[in-house]
Design a protein around this motif. Structure first.
Motif, mmCIF file in Angstrom:
data_model
loop_
_atom_site.group_PDB
_atom_site.id
_atom_site.type_symbol
_atom_site.label_atom_id
_atom_site.label_comp_id
_atom_site.label_asym_id
_atom_site.label_seq_id
_atom_site.Cartn_x
_atom_site.Cartn_y
_atom_site.Cartn_z
ATOM 1 N N SER A 10 0.829 -1.210 0.000
ATOM 2 C CA SER A 10 0.000 0.000 0.000
ATOM 3 C C SER A 10 0.862 1.258 0.000
ATOM 4 O O SER A 10 0.534 2.240 -0.666
ATOM 5 C CB SER A 10 -0.925 0.006 1.220
ATOM 6 O OG SER A 10 -1.822 -1.078 1.174
ATOM 7 N N VAL A 11 1.971 1.222 0.756
ATOM 8 C CA VAL A 11 2.888 2.375 0.777
ATOM 9 C C VAL A 11 3.423 2.641 -0.620
ATOM 10 O O VAL A 11 3.334 3.766 -1.139
ATOM 11 C CB VAL A 11 4.062 2.142 1.764
ATOM 12 C CG1 VAL A 11 5.165 3.179 1.546
ATOM 13 C CG2 VAL A 11 3.575 2.201 3.204
ATOM 14 N N TYR A 12 3.976 1.617 -1.258
ATOM 15 C CA TYR A 12 4.585 1.812 -2.578
ATOM 16 C C TYR A 12 3.534 2.156 -3.642
ATOM 17 O O TYR A 12 3.780 2.969 -4.531
ATOM 18 C CB TYR A 12 5.375 0.564 -2.981
ATOM 19 C CG TYR A 12 6.597 0.334 -2.120
ATOM 20 C CD1 TYR A 12 7.616 1.289 -2.054
ATOM 21 C CD2 TYR A 12 6.740 -0.814 -1.356
ATOM 22 C CE1 TYR A 12 8.738 1.101 -1.256
ATOM 23 C CE2 TYR A 12 7.859 -1.017 -0.554
ATOM 24 C CZ TYR A 12 8.851 -0.054 -0.509
ATOM 25 O OH TYR A 12 9.953 -0.244 0.281
ATOM 26 N N LYS A 13 2.372 1.551 -3.529
ATOM 27 C CA LYS A 13 1.302 1.838 -4.486
ATOM 28 C C LYS A 13 0.828 3.277 -4.348
ATOM 29 O O LYS A 13 0.642 3.980 -5.349
ATOM 30 C CB LYS A 13 0.125 0.872 -4.262
ATOM 31 C CG LYS A 13 -1.015 1.039 -5.241
ATOM 32 C CD LYS A 13 -2.128 0.020 -4.972
ATOM 33 C CE LYS A 13 -3.303 0.216 -5.924
ATOM 34 N NZ LYS A 13 -4.392 -0.760 -5.659
ATOM 35 N N PHE A 14 0.655 3.744 -3.090
ATOM 36 C CA PHE A 14 0.188 5.111 -2.892
ATOM 37 C C PHE A 14 1.230 6.115 -3.368
ATOM 38 O O PHE A 14 0.898 7.109 -4.009
ATOM 39 C CB PHE A 14 -0.140 5.366 -1.422
ATOM 40 C CG PHE A 14 -0.636 6.757 -1.150
ATOM 41 C CD1 PHE A 14 -1.926 7.128 -1.506
ATOM 42 C CD2 PHE A 14 0.192 7.711 -0.581
ATOM 43 C CE1 PHE A 14 -2.382 8.415 -1.287
ATOM 44 C CE2 PHE A 14 -0.262 9.003 -0.356
ATOM 45 C CZ PHE A 14 -1.553 9.353 -0.706
ATOM 46 N N LEU A 15 2.505 5.856 -3.051
ATOM 47 C CA LEU A 15 3.552 6.770 -3.504
ATOM 48 C C LEU A 15 3.601 6.838 -5.028
ATOM 49 O O LEU A 15 3.860 7.902 -5.604
ATOM 50 C CB LEU A 15 4.905 6.339 -2.946
ATOM 51 C CG LEU A 15 5.112 6.545 -1.437
ATOM 52 C CD1 LEU A 15 6.476 6.016 -1.014
ATOM 53 C CD2 LEU A 15 4.973 8.009 -1.059
ATOM 54 N N ALA A 16 3.336 5.716 -5.674
ATOM 55 C CA ALA A 16 3.330 5.707 -7.145
ATOM 56 C C ALA A 16 2.226 6.606 -7.696
ATOM 57 O O ALA A 16 2.405 7.258 -8.730
ATOM 58 C CB ALA A 16 3.170 4.284 -7.668
ATOM 59 N N THR A 17 1.079 6.670 -7.006
ATOM 60 C CA THR A 17 0.012 7.566 -7.468
ATOM 61 C C THR A 17 0.428 9.029 -7.328
ATOM 62 O O THR A 17 -0.138 9.899 -7.989
ATOM 63 C CB THR A 17 -1.301 7.352 -6.681
ATOM 64 O OG1 THR A 17 -1.134 7.805 -5.336
ATOM 65 C CG2 THR A 17 -1.724 5.906 -6.699
ATOM 66 N N LEU A 18 1.423 9.285 -6.470
ATOM 67 C CA LEU A 18 1.941 10.650 -6.289
ATOM 68 C C LEU A 18 3.223 10.861 -7.083
ATOM 69 O O LEU A 18 4.010 11.754 -6.777
ATOM 70 C CB LEU A 18 2.197 10.921 -4.804
ATOM 71 C CG LEU A 18 1.003 10.738 -3.872
ATOM 72 C CD1 LEU A 18 1.396 11.037 -2.434
ATOM 73 C CD2 LEU A 18 -0.169 11.621 -4.285
ATOM 74 N N TYR A 19 3.456 9.999 -8.093
ATOM 75 C CA TYR A 19 4.592 10.111 -9.012
ATOM 76 C C TYR A 19 5.926 9.747 -8.369
ATOM 77 O O TYR A 19 6.985 10.088 -8.874
ATOM 78 C CB TYR A 19 4.687 11.530 -9.599
ATOM 79 C CG TYR A 19 3.384 12.051 -10.156
ATOM 80 C CD1 TYR A 19 2.947 11.683 -11.429
ATOM 81 C CD2 TYR A 19 2.578 12.904 -9.406
ATOM 82 C CE1 TYR A 19 1.753 12.153 -11.931
ATOM 83 C CE2 TYR A 19 1.379 13.377 -9.897
ATOM 84 C CZ TYR A 19 0.968 12.998 -11.161
ATOM 85 O OH TYR A 19 -0.228 13.463 -11.657
ATOM 86 N N ILE A 20 5.889 9.053 -7.226
ATOM 87 C CA ILE A 20 7.127 8.587 -6.601
ATOM 88 C C ILE A 20 7.197 7.079 -6.834
ATOM 89 O O ILE A 20 6.535 6.299 -6.159
ATOM 90 C CB ILE A 20 7.150 8.908 -5.096
ATOM 91 C CG1 ILE A 20 7.038 10.419 -4.896
ATOM 92 C CG2 ILE A 20 8.424 8.374 -4.443
ATOM 93 C CD1 ILE A 20 6.930 10.830 -3.445
ATOM 94 N N TYR A 21 7.998 6.688 -7.818
ATOM 95 C CA TYR A 21 8.002 5.290 -8.239
ATOM 96 C C TYR A 21 9.079 4.464 -7.537
ATOM 97 O O TYR A 21 9.077 3.250 -7.616
ATOM 98 C CB TYR A 21 8.160 5.206 -9.753
ATOM 99 C CG TYR A 21 7.045 5.940 -10.470
ATOM 100 C CD1 TYR A 21 5.747 5.425 -10.458
ATOM 101 C CD2 TYR A 21 7.268 7.161 -11.090
ATOM 102 C CE1 TYR A 21 4.708 6.104 -11.077
ATOM 103 C CE2 TYR A 21 6.229 7.847 -11.713
ATOM 104 C CZ TYR A 21 4.955 7.315 -11.700
ATOM 105 O OH TYR A 21 3.930 7.993 -12.299
ATOM 106 N N GLU A 22 10.010 5.131 -6.892
ATOM 107 C CA GLU A 22 10.987 4.417 -6.078
ATOM 108 C C GLU A 22 11.492 5.354 -4.995
ATOM 109 O O GLU A 22 11.478 6.577 -5.146
ATOM 110 C CB GLU A 22 12.143 3.895 -6.925
ATOM 111 C CG GLU A 22 12.947 4.982 -7.628
ATOM 112 C CD GLU A 22 14.069 4.399 -8.476
ATOM 113 O OE1 GLU A 22 15.232 4.699 -8.181
ATOM 114 O OE2 GLU A 22 13.764 3.646 -9.411
ATOM 115 N N ILE A 23 11.891 4.779 -3.879
ATOM 116 C CA ILE A 23 12.415 5.577 -2.773
ATOM 117 C C ILE A 23 13.927 5.634 -2.912
ATOM 118 O O ILE A 23 14.606 4.612 -2.886
ATOM 119 C CB ILE A 23 12.019 4.965 -1.417
ATOM 120 C CG1 ILE A 23 10.498 5.006 -1.254
ATOM 121 C CG2 ILE A 23 12.684 5.702 -0.266
ATOM 122 C CD1 ILE A 23 10.001 4.318 -0.004
ATOM 123 N N ASP A 24 14.437 6.832 -3.119
ATOM 124 C CA ASP A 24 15.870 7.037 -3.291
ATOM 125 C C ASP A 24 16.310 8.022 -2.226
ATOM 126 O O ASP A 24 16.160 9.237 -2.376
ATOM 127 C CB ASP A 24 16.148 7.578 -4.696
ATOM 128 C CG ASP A 24 17.629 7.815 -4.929
ATOM 129 O OD1 ASP A 24 18.432 7.210 -4.202
ATOM 130 O OD2 ASP A 24 17.977 8.618 -5.820
#
Length: 335
Positions: free
Chosen positions: A10-24
């Motif tokens: 859910s964290v990664y999916k939600f961040l993807a909706t906000l244009y954050i496709y990976e945590i760097d």
């Protein structure tokens, strides 16, 4: 555990909706001006909307700027969470008095919960009167009605004003919208109530609602459910309300708590028992199970945090490999 996997996705999916496709992230970078609150009150690169002639407001950020905000939030929390986890491990290894372990684990959960709730689109922000004046009276902000302008100007110092912040994808492509609504809960309540709402939304989106581990977690974060106290109330009970917890009586009551922290099999057995359909509808729990609920929260949050930091370690490892390979690729000399 299954609920940990669902929350991580859910964290990664939600961040993807906000244009954050990976945590760097780089935990050695500290730039507080890029943090969520400071970015808003700094006003630069923020488009404000003041609807309904009230002290509610919306802030729109470009996706690249919001990406930096999220990276900053993770960077700034990384060391505090890591050190708190180290403290927990040390106390467990030393067989420290259980009340201190309860309190230390609570703060580890609180710090992680604050971070994860931001990564899942809900958080609480405290603004001073001066902060609000900076936002509403910003030169480039939309014009205010006379009544609203007078209300803002009349704001005086004193306690901070708590705001609920909801983060979502904006209608305009490439933008993120943050809605700030006055009247948020106190921080040590807000983080758990935010998670209760988040889990409710996650359950609605699942193909099946029979994920009992999530339902158990939701009950723990429900301030209207009498079976388990909110983690913050548990902390208050063990740290402030009754000195018995620092005696042999407290140590006895925490025996199961310590056991499930040290033994995964015991933890899984406790979760399976407490999340059974029969136990989920029971309205009361034993003092031992009440404190064990915090161990369950800690284990779930630690799993999510470990996943995020492993991604960080992996990115560092890959970068080192690239540097190593580049060093090997020396140009051939011409004869």
């Amino acid at each position: 555990m299954n609920c940990s996997q669902i929350l991580k996705r859910s964290v990664y999916k939600f961040l993807a909706t906000l244009y954050i496709y990976e945590i760097d992230i780089n935990p050695n970078e500290f730039n507080n001006s890029l943090g969520l609150k400071n970015k808003i009150i700094g006003c630069e690169d923020v488009d404000f909307v003041f609807p309904n002639n009230t002290l509610s407001f919306t802030a729109n950020l470009d996706e690249k700027i919001f990406n930096k905000v999220i990276q900053c939030e993770i960077n700034s929390e990384y060391h505090r969470i890591k050190e708190q986890i180290n403290n927990v491990n040390s106390l467990l290894k030393e067989n420290a008095q259980p009340a201190w372990i309860v309190v230390t684990i609570y703060y580890a959960c609180f710090f992680m919960g604050n971070l994860f709730s931001k990564l899942l689109g809900r958080t609480t922000v405290n603004f001073s009167s001066e902060n609000l004046k900076e936002v509403f009276l910003y030169d480039a902000a939309p014009a205010l009605s006379t009544d609203l302008r007078n209300e803002v100007i009349s704001l005086t110092g004193g306690s901070n004003k708590s705001y609920s912040c909801l983060i979502e994808r904006a209608a305009m492509d490439g933008n993120v919208k943050l809605r700030f609504i006055p009247g948020g809960d106190k921080p040590h309540q807000a983080v758990w109530l935010n998670f209760n709402n988040i889990i409710s939304q996650i359950i609605k989106g699942l193909s099946t609602t029979s994920n009992n581990e999530l339902l158990l977690l939701k009950k723990i974060f429900d301030n209207k459910d009498e079976k388990y106290p909110l983690p913050s109330q548990l902390r208050n009970n063990w740290n402030y309300s009754d000195q018995k917890y620092f005696t042999a009586q407290g140590s006895k009551e925490a025996e199961k708590f310590i056991k499930i922290l040290k033994n995964k099999s015991s933890l899984y057995a406790w979760v399976k028992d407490q999340s059974s359909p029969k136990n989920l509808i029971i309205k009361q729990s034993s003092p031992e199970d009440k404190v064990c609920s915090l161990a369950f929260v800690y284990t779930v949050f630690l799993d999510i945090f470990t996943d995020i930091t492993q991604a960080l370690d992996e990115s560092k490892r890959q970068e080192k490999i690239k540097v190593h390979l580049n060093k090997k690729k020396k140009p051939k000399r011409r004869r």
